[in-house]
Design an enzyme around this catalytic site. Structure first.
Site, PDB file in Angstrom:
ATOM      1  N   GLU A  39       0.984  -0.740   0.160  1.00 12.44           N
ATOM      2  CA  GLU A  39      -0.278   0.219   0.155  1.00 12.44           C
ATOM      3  C   GLU A  39       0.709   0.986  -0.011  1.00 12.44           C
ATOM      4  OE1 GLU A  39      -2.545   0.127   3.362  1.00 12.44           O
ATOM      5  OE2 GLU A  39      -3.528   2.616   2.758  1.00 12.44           O
ATOM      6  N   ARG A 265       5.822 -12.741   9.795  1.00 14.12           N
ATOM      7  CA  ARG A 265       6.671 -12.122   9.656  1.00 14.12           C
ATOM      8  C   ARG A 265       7.672 -10.716  10.310  1.00 14.12           C
ATOM      9  NH1 ARG A 265       2.606  -7.525   9.493  1.00 14.12           N
ATOM     10  NH2 ARG A 265       3.867  -5.704  10.057  1.00 14.12           N
ATOM     11  N   LYS A 275       4.176   0.657   9.837  1.00 19.42           N
ATOM     12  CA  LYS A 275       4.453   1.690   9.055  1.00 19.42           C
ATOM     13  C   LYS A 275       3.829   2.455   9.729  1.00 19.42           C
ATOM     14  CE  LYS A 275       3.575  -0.018   5.271  1.00 19.42           C
ATOM     15  NZ  LYS A 275       2.556   0.159   3.180  1.00 19.42           N
TER      16      LYS A 275
END
Ligand code: ATP
Ligand code: MG
Length: 561
Positions: A39, A265, A275
């Site tokens: 994104e 992750r 982020k």
């Protein structure tokens, strides 16, 4: 089965590659198509690097391809700067998407049509509840949700309202389109999730065409299906969304059915990979920008001088597994040192200089001595370093009252100056406060090149040095962990910052060759670490950033077993 009975995997092997291997062998797929779906609401970090290496790596190893797809469904948070940065970072990491650059926004029209398909089938409805009402009616993990009072709207009314949402008739937040699944579902993601929201915001690619935007959950799986993605690889937090993705795929006339596989992750010690937090660090001025060398962003790591090969080697070394874990910071630094040890030019740099006057060295004389560029690479050759009566050594390399086993310079003690001479300390000059400001030494002309003298005398220490005649002053930035705690709390990150994350040293003395070349590659400053020239350099003030120190705690841990 415990970890120790599991078959050892070859490096570069993991459960994802096993699945792909068997899907291809069993004829389930003829080719493999993966995608990396960022994104564009921030810069990529080292966790994304893991995902990029996996997606592009698997595609290339199995002769398929990997799409770069921007999940650009929320123009309120997305910016062109981030799109450009993401493309630059993926390329720098060494991957090429060729013609396979896509955007969720490429599919806005098709996604809209499919939303109407669901409305017409009685499987989606327009809800006028406020955000708060929707949240209150969603229920909890232990309680079912409550149906919206608008859930029973007719197909015609839903179609009419949805078309008017698209036409921009309603203000932000007035209505949403929801999938009609099950407000009592055990999986909260299935409790009539939002498919579209009203947002009057220009989009970097579609401009003002749209006043409604699809949710990530609605756009994601269909985008995979449109692109023919065979193996949709994502992190574990999306496992609970899989039933929803499958519901959309099963209820829509999509051209293919992607399968999702989840992996853990990356969590790295002393680092927060989110982020949201990284954006906050930049906005609140805790760092100088997205590419601050302390940042775990790909841009920050690049600015620190880490070669892309080393980042790829790191990704390979941590592997891909299904269980969450934290990675020791030494695992990140190890491949950087391994690589730079082979490739980096050696230079001498004195970071905290102490002046030394060699009293028996003729005044006004300078000479050029040979220094080896890289002992690991004969082809790198040698260079000349300037020697003279005044030199600088590292302040730490002198003790007026030497501690036990301190073999470096001290009054009466002799050391080797690398590539130069043996010198012995004969005197100390102090300022009014008693601080040592200068040393007096004598040198032995018979040790030229740093060689043992004819009498066979030995010394126990070799120091790096820079001559006053040849030195170039510079600023050196020592980059340390951004967070003081190995497992920092993302919820309270500002309190976890390491107050010593950046040490700026000015008045460092570098041999001329360290500054002369415009080389972008890091150099090894002997006995100090690897350093790279920074873009903050100006003609009068070269600036260097430490890529990584020399000490390898990982290699030592492995050696100890
Ligand atoms: P963040 O959690 O940092 O806000 P994100 O997951 O929202 O990041 P995306 O742009 O959606 O960021 O991520 C793109 C891809 O990168 C996703 O497939 C995601 O699973 C993967 N990814 C994100 N963070 C990590 C991580 N720490 N380790 C491995 N993969 C990650
Ligand atoms: Mg995400």
């Amino acid at each position: 089965m415990t970890a120790s009975d599991m078959p050892a995997r070859e490096p570069g092997q993991d459960f994802i590659r096993d699945i792909v291997t068997s899907d291809l062998a069993g004829g389930r797929h003829k080719t493999v198509v993966t995608r990396f779906p960022p994104e564009p609401n921030g810069y990529l970090h080292i966790g994304h690097a893991k995902s990029i290496c996996l997606n592009f790596g698997v595609a290339s190893e199995f002769g398929g391809h990997c799409n770069l797809r921007f999940d650009d469904t929320n123009p309120a948070k997305e910016e062109q700067e981030y799109i450009d940065a993401i493309e630059r970072d993926v390329r720098w990491l060494g991957f090429d998407w060729g013609d396979n650059l896509f955007h969720a926004s490429d599919y806005f029209e098709r996604l809209y049509e499919w939303a109407e398909v669901l409305i017409k089938a009685g499987k989606a409805y327009v809800d006028d509840q406020t955000h708060e009402e929707m949240r209150a009616n969603r229920g909890t993990l232990t309680e079912p949700g409550r149906d919206s009072p608008f859930r029973g709207r007719s197909v015609d009314e839903n179609l009419d309202l949805f078309r008017r949402m698209r036409a921009g008739e309603f203000p932000n937040g007035a209505r949403v389109l929801r999938a009609k699944i099950d407000m009592a579902a055990g999986n909260i993601n299935l409790r009539d999730p939002v498919m579209y929201r009203i947002l009057h915001a220009p989009h970097p690619r579609t401009g003002t065409t749209w006043s409604i935007y699809p949710s990530y959950d609605y756009a994601h799986g269909q985008s995979d299906a449109i692109e023919g993605v065979t193996h949709s690889l994502c992190t574990l937090e999306f496992a609970d969304h899989k039933p929803l993705y499958d519901w959309f795929i099963d209820n829509l006339p999509v051209p293919s059915k992607p399968h999702q596989y989840e992996f853990a992750r990356l969590n790295l010690d002393y680092t927060i990979l989110s982020k949201r937090v990284l954006t906050q660090l930049v906005r609140d001025g805790h760092v100088s920008g997205w590419d601050d060398p302390r940042m775990p962003t790909i841009a920050g790591i690049r600015r620190r001088g880490v070669p892309p090969e080393a980042l790829r080697a790191f990704a390979a070394s941590i592997g891909v597994a299904r269980a969450d874990s934290r990675v020791d910071y030494a695992m990140f630094e190890h491949p950087i040192r391994e690589l730079l040890n082979k490739t980096a030019s050696r230079r001498m740099a004195v970071l905290r200089p102490l002046k030394v006057v060699i009293e028996n060295y003729p005044e006004g004389q300078v000479e050029e001595l040979d220094a080896i560029n890289n002992p690991e690479d004969e082809a790198a050759g040698s260079r000349k370093v300037t020697f003279g009566r005044e030199i600088f050594i590292e302040r730490d390399d002198f003790m007026e009252v030497p501690a036990k086993k301190f073999f470096r310079l001290a009054p009466g003690q002799e050391v080797r100056l690398r590539y130069a001479y043996f010198v012995k300390c004969t005197g100390v000059v102090k300022d009014a406060s008693g601080e040592v400001t200068e040393l007096r030494c004598t040198y032995d002309p018979e040790t030229r090149g740093g060689n043992t003298p004819p009498d066979g005398r030995k010394v126990k220490a070799t120091l790096h040095w820079v001559s006053a005649a040849g030195a170039v002053p510079a600023e050196v930035r020592l980059v340390n962990h951004l967070f003081a705690n190995p497992n920092p709390d993302a919820g309270n990150f500002a309190a976890e910052l390491n107050p010593n994350s950046l040490e700026v040293l000015t008045g460092c003395m570098l041999e001329a060759a360290a500054v002369a070349s415009n080389e972008a590659a890091p150099m090894q400053f002997e006995r100090q670490g690897y350093f790279v020239r920074d873009r903050d350099s100006t003609p009068g003030n070269p600036v260097f950033v430490r890529t990584v120190g020399l000490k390898d705690s990982f290699a030592r841990a492995v050696a100890k077993g």
